[in-house]
Design a protein around this motif. Sequence first.
Motif, PDB file in Angstrom:
ATOM      1  N   SER A  83       0.314  52.332  53.179  1.00  0.00           N
ATOM      2  CA  SER A  83       0.047  52.756  51.806  1.00  0.00           C
ATOM      3  C   SER A  83       1.273  52.717  50.896  1.00  0.00           C
ATOM      4  O   SER A  83       1.198  53.143  49.748  1.00  0.00           O
ATOM      5  CB  SER A  83      -0.530  54.172  51.810  1.00  0.00           C
ATOM      6  OG  SER A  83       0.403  55.067  52.384  1.00  0.00           O
ATOM      7  N   ASP A  84       2.406  52.216  51.386  1.00  0.00           N
ATOM      8  CA  ASP A  84       3.618  52.194  50.577  1.00  0.00           C
ATOM      9  C   ASP A  84       3.511  51.154  49.465  1.00  0.00           C
ATOM     10  O   ASP A  84       3.142  50.006  49.701  1.00  0.00           O
ATOM     11  CB  ASP A  84       4.839  51.877  51.438  1.00  0.00           C
ATOM     12  CG  ASP A  84       5.111  52.959  52.470  1.00  0.00           C
ATOM     13  OD1 ASP A  84       4.711  54.111  52.228  1.00  0.00           O
ATOM     14  OD2 ASP A  84       5.699  52.650  53.510  1.00  0.00           O
ATOM     15  N   VAL A  85       3.863  51.589  48.245  1.00  0.00           N
ATOM     16  CA  VAL A  85       3.795  50.723  47.074  1.00  0.00           C
ATOM     17  C   VAL A  85       5.138  50.759  46.356  1.00  0.00           C
ATOM     18  O   VAL A  85       5.732  51.818  46.174  1.00  0.00           O
ATOM     19  CB  VAL A  85       2.692  51.196  46.099  1.00  0.00           C
ATOM     20  CG1 VAL A  85       2.712  50.387  44.814  1.00  0.00           C
ATOM     21  CG2 VAL A  85       1.325  51.128  46.751  1.00  0.00           C
ATOM     22  N   GLU A  86       5.616  49.594  45.963  1.00  0.00           N
ATOM     23  CA  GLU A  86       6.795  49.488  45.108  1.00  0.00           C
ATOM     24  C   GLU A  86       6.287  49.150  43.711  1.00  0.00           C
ATOM     25  O   GLU A  86       5.761  48.061  43.489  1.00  0.00           O
ATOM     26  CB  GLU A  86       7.728  48.386  45.600  1.00  0.00           C
ATOM     27  CG  GLU A  86       8.364  48.665  46.935  1.00  0.00           C
ATOM     28  CD  GLU A  86       9.172  47.482  47.457  1.00  0.00           C
ATOM     29  OE1 GLU A  86       9.370  46.487  46.716  1.00  0.00           O
ATOM     30  OE2 GLU A  86       9.581  47.549  48.614  1.00  0.00           O
ATOM     31  N   TRP A  87       6.424  50.081  42.785  1.00  0.00           N
ATOM     32  CA  TRP A  87       5.965  49.865  41.421  1.00  0.00           C
ATOM     33  C   TRP A  87       7.047  49.170  40.620  1.00  0.00           C
ATOM     34  O   TRP A  87       8.238  49.381  40.828  1.00  0.00           O
ATOM     35  CB  TRP A  87       5.622  51.206  40.762  1.00  0.00           C
ATOM     36  CG  TRP A  87       4.463  51.865  41.402  1.00  0.00           C
ATOM     37  CD1 TRP A  87       4.483  52.894  42.303  1.00  0.00           C
ATOM     38  CD2 TRP A  87       3.094  51.519  41.233  1.00  0.00           C
ATOM     39  NE1 TRP A  87       3.214  53.204  42.689  1.00  0.00           N
ATOM     40  CE2 TRP A  87       2.327  52.389  42.052  1.00  0.00           C
ATOM     41  CE3 TRP A  87       2.423  50.569  40.470  1.00  0.00           C
ATOM     42  CZ2 TRP A  87       0.950  52.322  42.118  1.00  0.00           C
ATOM     43  CZ3 TRP A  87       1.045  50.514  40.537  1.00  0.00           C
ATOM     44  CH2 TRP A  87       0.318  51.384  41.355  1.00  0.00           C
ATOM     45  N   THR A  88       6.638  48.350  39.660  1.00  0.00           N
ATOM     46  CA  THR A  88       7.581  47.775  38.712  1.00  0.00           C
ATOM     47  C   THR A  88       8.046  48.919  37.815  1.00  0.00           C
ATOM     48  O   THR A  88       7.228  49.663  37.275  1.00  0.00           O
ATOM     49  CB  THR A  88       6.908  46.669  37.879  1.00  0.00           C
ATOM     50  OG1 THR A  88       6.407  45.671  38.770  1.00  0.00           O
ATOM     51  CG2 THR A  88       7.876  46.046  36.896  1.00  0.00           C
ATOM     52  N   ILE A  89       9.374  49.059  37.696  1.00  0.00           N
ATOM     53  CA  ILE A  89       9.952  50.186  36.967  1.00  0.00           C
ATOM     54  C   ILE A  89      10.535  49.715  35.641  1.00  0.00           C
ATOM     55  O   ILE A  89      11.187  48.670  35.562  1.00  0.00           O
ATOM     56  CB  ILE A  89      11.071  50.859  37.817  1.00  0.00           C
ATOM     57  CG1 ILE A  89      10.509  51.347  39.156  1.00  0.00           C
ATOM     58  CG2 ILE A  89      11.750  51.988  37.057  1.00  0.00           C
ATOM     59  CD1 ILE A  89       9.466  52.435  39.039  1.00  0.00           C
ATOM     60  N   ASN A  90      10.306  50.508  34.601  1.00  0.00           N
ATOM     61  CA  ASN A  90      10.896  50.265  33.292  1.00  0.00           C
ATOM     62  C   ASN A  90      12.333  50.778  33.341  1.00  0.00           C
ATOM     63  O   ASN A  90      12.549  51.960  33.579  1.00  0.00           O
ATOM     64  CB  ASN A  90      10.088  51.014  32.229  1.00  0.00           C
ATOM     65  CG  ASN A  90      10.639  50.829  30.842  1.00  0.00           C
ATOM     66  OD1 ASN A  90      11.833  50.657  30.635  1.00  0.00           O
ATOM     67  ND2 ASN A  90       9.751  50.904  29.865  1.00  0.00           N
ATOM     68  N   PRO A  91      13.330  49.910  33.118  1.00  0.00           N
ATOM     69  CA  PRO A  91      14.724  50.347  33.226  1.00  0.00           C
ATOM     70  C   PRO A  91      15.109  51.431  32.210  1.00  0.00           C
ATOM     71  O   PRO A  91      15.959  52.259  32.487  1.00  0.00           O
ATOM     72  CB  PRO A  91      15.542  49.081  32.991  1.00  0.00           C
ATOM     73  CG  PRO A  91      14.603  47.987  32.706  1.00  0.00           C
ATOM     74  CD  PRO A  91      13.211  48.495  32.811  1.00  0.00           C
ATOM     75  N   ALA A  92      14.482  51.435  31.058  1.00  0.00           N
ATOM     76  CA  ALA A  92      14.823  52.418  30.031  1.00  0.00           C
ATOM     77  C   ALA A  92      14.301  53.811  30.377  1.00  0.00           C
ATOM     78  O   ALA A  92      15.019  54.803  30.264  1.00  0.00           O
ATOM     79  CB  ALA A  92      14.267  51.978  28.682  1.00  0.00           C
ATOM     80  N   SER A  93      13.048  53.900  30.814  1.00  0.00           N
ATOM     81  CA  SER A  93      12.445  55.212  31.085  1.00  0.00           C
ATOM     82  C   SER A  93      12.570  55.636  32.545  1.00  0.00           C
ATOM     83  O   SER A  93      12.325  56.783  32.873  1.00  0.00           O
ATOM     84  CB  SER A  93      10.965  55.200  30.701  1.00  0.00           C
ATOM     85  OG  SER A  93      10.244  54.351  31.576  1.00  0.00           O
ATOM     86  N   LYS A  94      12.912  54.690  33.428  1.00  0.00           N
ATOM     87  CA  LYS A  94      12.988  54.938  34.879  1.00  0.00           C
ATOM     88  C   LYS A  94      11.632  55.372  35.439  1.00  0.00           C
ATOM     89  O   LYS A  94      11.547  56.023  36.462  1.00  0.00           O
ATOM     90  CB  LYS A  94      14.038  55.995  35.229  1.00  0.00           C
ATOM     91  CG  LYS A  94      15.411  55.722  34.690  1.00  0.00           C
ATOM     92  CD  LYS A  94      16.056  54.579  35.401  1.00  0.00           C
ATOM     93  CE  LYS A  94      17.514  54.478  34.992  1.00  0.00           C
ATOM     94  NZ  LYS A  94      17.903  53.188  34.535  1.00  0.00           N
ATOM     95  N   ASP A  95      10.555  55.024  34.736  1.00  0.00           N
ATOM     96  CA  ASP A  95       9.185  55.339  35.150  1.00  0.00           C
ATOM     97  C   ASP A  95       8.450  54.017  35.354  1.00  0.00           C
ATOM     98  O   ASP A  95       8.987  52.948  35.112  1.00  0.00           O
ATOM     99  CB  ASP A  95       8.493  56.181  34.082  1.00  0.00           C
ATOM    100  CG  ASP A  95       7.328  56.987  34.616  1.00  0.00           C
ATOM    101  OD1 ASP A  95       6.982  56.824  35.806  1.00  0.00           O
ATOM    102  OD2 ASP A  95       6.757  57.783  33.855  1.00  0.00           O
ATOM    103  N   TRP A  96       7.194  54.095  35.786  1.00  0.00           N
ATOM    104  CA  TRP A  96       6.407  52.889  36.003  1.00  0.00           C
ATOM    105  C   TRP A  96       6.331  52.082  34.715  1.00  0.00           C
ATOM    106  O   TRP A  96       6.009  52.611  33.653  1.00  0.00           O
ATOM    107  CB  TRP A  96       4.998  53.246  36.438  1.00  0.00           C
ATOM    108  CG  TRP A  96       4.884  53.934  37.757  1.00  0.00           C
ATOM    109  CD1 TRP A  96       5.883  54.246  38.630  1.00  0.00           C
ATOM    110  CD2 TRP A  96       3.689  54.397  38.348  1.00  0.00           C
ATOM    111  NE1 TRP A  96       5.373  54.880  39.727  1.00  0.00           N
ATOM    112  CE2 TRP A  96       4.016  54.990  39.583  1.00  0.00           C
ATOM    113  CE3 TRP A  96       2.361  54.374  37.963  1.00  0.00           C
ATOM    114  CZ2 TRP A  96       3.079  55.545  40.437  1.00  0.00           C
ATOM    115  CZ3 TRP A  96       1.417  54.936  38.804  1.00  0.00           C
ATOM    116  CH2 TRP A  96       1.778  55.503  40.032  1.00  0.00           C
ATOM    117  N   ALA A  97       6.595  50.793  34.830  1.00  0.00           N
ATOM    118  CA  ALA A  97       6.457  49.892  33.685  1.00  0.00           C
ATOM    119  C   ALA A  97       4.984  49.565  33.506  1.00  0.00           C
ATOM    120  O   ALA A  97       4.221  49.532  34.470  1.00  0.00           O
ATOM    121  CB  ALA A  97       7.261  48.619  33.928  1.00  0.00           C
TER     122      ALA A  97
END
Length: 114
Positions: A83-97
Amino acid sequence: MMLRGLLIISLALAVASCGRLGIGNASKRAETENTLPFKAKLKKGEERDFAVTVANKGAGVAEVRESVRFEATKYCLLTFGGSDVEWTINPASKDWAFSQDGDSLTFNGRCSAL
């Protein structure tokens, strides 16, 4: 000897009926305990990549996160065994893009379980 034969036949019939009961077809039984607040759809990408689109009706990332996470976890677990997921991260917010198209948010991720 007769008892052994009956036992073998009983076991063979029990195992043969597993497919009829839906055992082994986990994708039809994967459901949440609670109703998720937003409808999410997953689209498979190349290899282990995917995109989840949510009709968010103006809600932000925090509000739709569980609906997105459920679809991703279900896909990765049933397809790749983890179930491990690597989400694309927004570099500015450090949250899910995400990208927004009208009332829909699209999140991208990758199943990372081996």
